[in-house]
Motif scaffolding. Structure first.
Motif, PDB file in Angstrom:
ATOM      1  N   ASP A 108      -9.112  -5.599   2.637  1.00  0.00           N
ATOM      2  CA  ASP A 108      -8.567  -5.892   1.312  1.00  0.00           C
ATOM      3  C   ASP A 108      -8.692  -4.678   0.401  1.00  0.00           C
ATOM      4  O   ASP A 108      -7.793  -4.410  -0.415  1.00  0.00           O
ATOM      5  N   TRP A 109      -9.809  -3.944   0.517  1.00  0.00           N
ATOM      6  CA  TRP A 109      -9.973  -2.743  -0.296  1.00  0.00           C
ATOM      7  C   TRP A 109      -8.925  -1.701   0.073  1.00  0.00           C
ATOM      8  O   TRP A 109      -8.299  -1.087  -0.798  1.00  0.00           O
ATOM      9  N   LEU A 110      -8.714  -1.496   1.368  1.00  0.00           N
ATOM     10  CA  LEU A 110      -7.699  -0.543   1.811  1.00  0.00           C
ATOM     11  C   LEU A 110      -6.316  -0.962   1.318  1.00  0.00           C
ATOM     12  O   LEU A 110      -5.532  -0.121   0.849  1.00  0.00           O
ATOM     13  N   ALA A 111      -6.010  -2.235   1.416  1.00  0.00           N
ATOM     14  CA  ALA A 111      -4.706  -2.726   0.950  1.00  0.00           C
ATOM     15  C   ALA A 111      -4.536  -2.487  -0.539  1.00  0.00           C
ATOM     16  O   ALA A 111      -3.423  -2.218  -1.016  1.00  0.00           O
ATOM     17  N   GLY A 112      -5.646  -2.556  -1.293  1.00  0.00           N
ATOM     18  CA  GLY A 112      -5.570  -2.320  -2.727  1.00  0.00           C
ATOM     19  C   GLY A 112      -5.223  -0.893  -3.091  1.00  0.00           C
ATOM     20  O   GLY A 112      -4.751  -0.626  -4.198  1.00  0.00           O
ATOM     21  N   MET A 113      -5.466   0.040  -2.155  1.00  0.00           N
ATOM     22  CA  MET A 113      -5.088   1.430  -2.412  1.00  0.00           C
ATOM     23  C   MET A 113      -3.583   1.629  -2.394  1.00  0.00           C
ATOM     24  O   MET A 113      -3.057   2.553  -3.019  1.00  0.00           O
ATOM     25  N   ILE A 114      -2.872   0.778  -1.650  1.00  0.00           N
ATOM     26  CA  ILE A 114      -1.415   0.913  -1.541  1.00  0.00           C
ATOM     27  C   ILE A 114      -0.791   0.172  -2.709  1.00  0.00           C
ATOM     28  O   ILE A 114      -0.657  -1.048  -2.711  1.00  0.00           O
ATOM     29  N   SER A 115      -0.423   0.926  -3.725  1.00  0.00           N
ATOM     30  CA  SER A 115       0.037   0.319  -4.974  1.00  0.00           C
ATOM     31  C   SER A 115       1.495  -0.106  -4.925  1.00  0.00           C
ATOM     32  O   SER A 115       1.894  -1.029  -5.646  1.00  0.00           O
TER      33      SER A 115
ATOM     34  N   GLN B  94       4.756   6.160 -11.206  1.00  0.00           N
ATOM     35  CA  GLN B  94       4.521   5.078 -12.144  1.00  0.00           C
ATOM     36  C   GLN B  94       3.047   5.097 -12.558  1.00  0.00           C
ATOM     37  O   GLN B  94       2.197   5.586 -11.805  1.00  0.00           O
ATOM     38  N   PRO B  95       2.734   4.592 -13.741  1.00  0.00           N
ATOM     39  CA  PRO B  95       1.377   4.760 -14.301  1.00  0.00           C
ATOM     40  C   PRO B  95       0.243   4.296 -13.396  1.00  0.00           C
ATOM     41  O   PRO B  95      -0.809   4.922 -13.361  1.00  0.00           O
ATOM     42  N   ASP B  96       0.422   3.205 -12.669  1.00  0.00           N
ATOM     43  CA  ASP B  96      -0.668   2.657 -11.868  1.00  0.00           C
ATOM     44  C   ASP B  96      -0.580   3.038 -10.394  1.00  0.00           C
ATOM     45  O   ASP B  96      -1.234   2.418  -9.544  1.00  0.00           O
ATOM     46  N   ASP B  97       0.195   4.062 -10.071  1.00  0.00           N
ATOM     47  CA  ASP B  97       0.312   4.483  -8.671  1.00  0.00           C
ATOM     48  C   ASP B  97      -1.014   5.022  -8.142  1.00  0.00           C
ATOM     49  O   ASP B  97      -1.710   5.791  -8.826  1.00  0.00           O
ATOM     50  N   VAL B  98      -1.365   4.617  -6.948  1.00  0.00           N
ATOM     51  CA  VAL B  98      -2.448   5.241  -6.196  1.00  0.00           C
ATOM     52  C   VAL B  98      -1.834   5.842  -4.942  1.00  0.00           C
ATOM     53  O   VAL B  98      -1.690   7.046  -4.813  1.00  0.00           O
ATOM     54  N   LYS B  99      -1.431   5.003  -4.000  1.00  0.00           N
ATOM     55  CA  LYS B  99      -0.704   5.470  -2.820  1.00  0.00           C
ATOM     56  C   LYS B  99       0.602   4.694  -2.720  1.00  0.00           C
ATOM     57  O   LYS B  99       0.614   3.456  -2.712  1.00  0.00           O
ATOM     58  N   VAL B 100       1.697   5.431  -2.639  1.00  0.00           N
ATOM     59  CA  VAL B 100       3.021   4.844  -2.475  1.00  0.00           C
ATOM     60  C   VAL B 100       3.449   5.032  -1.032  1.00  0.00           C
ATOM     61  O   VAL B 100       3.281   6.115  -0.455  1.00  0.00           O
ATOM     62  N   VAL B 101       4.003   3.974  -0.447  1.00  0.00           N
ATOM     63  CA  VAL B 101       4.356   3.965   0.967  1.00  0.00           C
ATOM     64  C   VAL B 101       5.825   3.579   1.113  1.00  0.00           C
ATOM     65  O   VAL B 101       6.324   2.714   0.396  1.00  0.00           O
ATOM     66  N   ILE B 102       6.509   4.240   2.027  1.00  0.00           N
ATOM     67  CA  ILE B 102       7.886   3.886   2.373  1.00  0.00           C
ATOM     68  C   ILE B 102       7.855   3.071   3.654  1.00  0.00           C
ATOM     69  O   ILE B 102       7.366   3.526   4.690  1.00  0.00           O
ATOM     70  N   ASP B 103       8.360   1.836   3.586  1.00  0.00           N
ATOM     71  CA  ASP B 103       8.461   1.002   4.777  1.00  0.00           C
ATOM     72  C   ASP B 103       9.695   1.393   5.579  1.00  0.00           C
ATOM     73  O   ASP B 103      10.801   1.474   5.030  1.00  0.00           O
ATOM     74  N   LEU B 104       9.497   1.621   6.859  1.00  0.00           N
ATOM     75  CA  LEU B 104      10.589   2.041   7.737  1.00  0.00           C
ATOM     76  C   LEU B 104      11.166   0.892   8.545  1.00  0.00           C
ATOM     77  O   LEU B 104      12.285   0.985   9.049  1.00  0.00           O
ATOM     78  N   ASP B 105      10.389  -0.161   8.707  1.00  0.00           N
ATOM     79  CA  ASP B 105      10.794  -1.298   9.508  1.00  0.00           C
ATOM     80  C   ASP B 105      11.172  -2.441   8.589  1.00  0.00           C
ATOM     81  O   ASP B 105      10.316  -3.046   7.952  1.00  0.00           O
ATOM     82  N   GLY B 106      12.464  -2.741   8.505  1.00  0.00           N
ATOM     83  CA  GLY B 106      12.946  -3.764   7.597  1.00  0.00           C
ATOM     84  C   GLY B 106      12.425  -5.153   7.898  1.00  0.00           C
ATOM     85  O   GLY B 106      12.538  -6.066   7.079  1.00  0.00           O
ATOM     86  N   ARG B 107      11.822  -5.332   9.076  1.00  0.00           N
ATOM     87  CA  ARG B 107      11.309  -6.654   9.436  1.00  0.00           C
ATOM     88  C   ARG B 107       9.938  -6.903   8.844  1.00  0.00           C
ATOM     89  O   ARG B 107       9.413  -8.000   8.916  1.00  0.00           O
TER      90      ARG B 107
END
Length: 352
Positions: free
Chosen positions: A316-323, A338-351
């Motif tokens: 849960d802590w790790l998931a909280g890093m992905i804003s 964005q103001p509250d960004d920590v780690k932004v991730v691009i999803d490659l798998d649309g599923r």
């Protein structure tokens, strides 16, 4: 397949392209991309401030913070279809230098290394990618939604290894660590420090939002006061510097404990001048047997250390890093802070 490509010589040139599906060569995995993380290096590349396309090409597939699932693996390898994997970023130089010849390609001595998604090799921001079995690392299956943090974790795993090796030049029993900067690198450095049983303190500018909360949930102490005041009070045995801000760097060097180790992981921008009492800094380092060491990138050993650190962390802590998670078709949004960004991730798998 779709892939995020960029011309590193042209600012703002990144776009989603349709490319042929890759064909794995002998000794390679075929991997379905799940996600890529976005970091400062990626932003520099899209601003045409850094990066080199593969020889003979204008465009390069972006992305070095990878996560994928194996589609096919060579017979007799240690991998199987369905494995959760990441691809190592750097490849040793072809000469090779002494460090690269011994598997320490993160410390390449002649600069002829290559890097996926950064220097002369396509990256991992694609729905399908291939990687040599020698440069892939498996992750615990439970990390499917947070394993994209593997590459930045490998960077701080190396930093902590460097600190340990430097400290062990004599009797060494650190108790308190200060991490400057509460971005992804700083937070992951703090995570490993806590896992090591240290009294960890994190310093950042913001007073509210996700960063103070993440530090508290980690079991560390958050500070937002002046760096000189905080460091002078704490007298940390170890400082992991993750901001690259010149004033913070020199404050950390001046205010650590005797026989302390300062590890610099943040990259400072060139051209900014700062008045520093160099004599005072030199006096402190020499008379207290202090060490300042720079650390960047990671080799296979550090990736494996990172895999263990993530597996031991609270999910849960790790998931909280992905804003934020951004779909590939909306990848432009991932590069707009964005103001509250920590780690932004691009999803490659649309599923997903």
């Amino acid at each position: 397949m779709r892939a995020l490509t960029v011309d590193p010589k042209t600012a703002g040139s990144f776009q989603v392209d349709e490319l042929p599906d890759p064909e794995p060569r002998q000794g390679e995995l075929l991997v379905r991309g799940l996600a890529v993380g976005v970091c400062g290096t990626d932003k520099e590349i899209v601003r045409a401030e850094y990066g080199w396309s593969p020889p003979g090409r204008e465009r390069m597939v972006l992305g070095h913070e990878s996560l994928g699932r194996v589609v096919t693996a060579p017979d007799g390898s240690d991998f199987a279809a369905g494995d959760l994997v990441v691809g190592v970023v750097r490849r040793p130089d072809p000469v090779p230098c002494g460090a690269c010849a011994r598997g320490e390609f993160d410390n390449c001595r002649n600069g002829r290394y290559t890097e996926r998604g950064i220097k002369e090799l396509d990256g991992y921001a694609a729905e399908l990618w291939c990687v040599e079995t020698d440069y892939a690392v498996t992750l615990d299956p439970k990390l499917e939604h947070v394993g994209v943090l593997m590459e930045p974790t490998s960077v701080v795993a190396k930093a902590w290894e460097q600190v340990q090796r430097v400290g062990e030049r004599a009797w060494y029993e650190p108790r308190r660590a200060l991490v400057t900067g509460a971005g992804p690198i700083g937070l992951l450095a703090a995570m490993i420090g806590v896992q090591q049983g240290l009294d960890v303190h994190v310093l950042d500018l913001v007073e509210d939002g996700p960063k103070p909360h993440l530090v508290k949930e980690l079991g560390a102490t958050y500070h937002h006061q002046d760096v000189d005041e905080v460091a002078a009070h704490l007298q940390p045995d170890v400082v992991i510097e993750a901001t690259g801000v010149g004033q913070v760097v020199f404050s950390a060097m001046r205010n650590n404990a005797a026989f302390g180790v300062v590890c610099l992981t943040g990259v400072s921008p060139a051209g900014r001048k700062l008045e520093v009492d160099a004599g005072s800094v030199n006096r402190e380092i020499v008379l207290q047997n202090d060490v300042v060491v720079g650390s960047v990138n990671a080799n296979l050993r550090h990736y494996r250390q990172a895999a263990n650190a993530l597996a031991a962390a609270d999910l849960d802590w790790l998931a909280g890093m992905i804003s934020r998670r951004v779909p590939l078709e909306s990848c432009t949004d991932a590069f707009e802070a964005q103001p509250d960004d920590v780690k932004v991730v691009i999803d490659l798998d649309g599923r997903r």
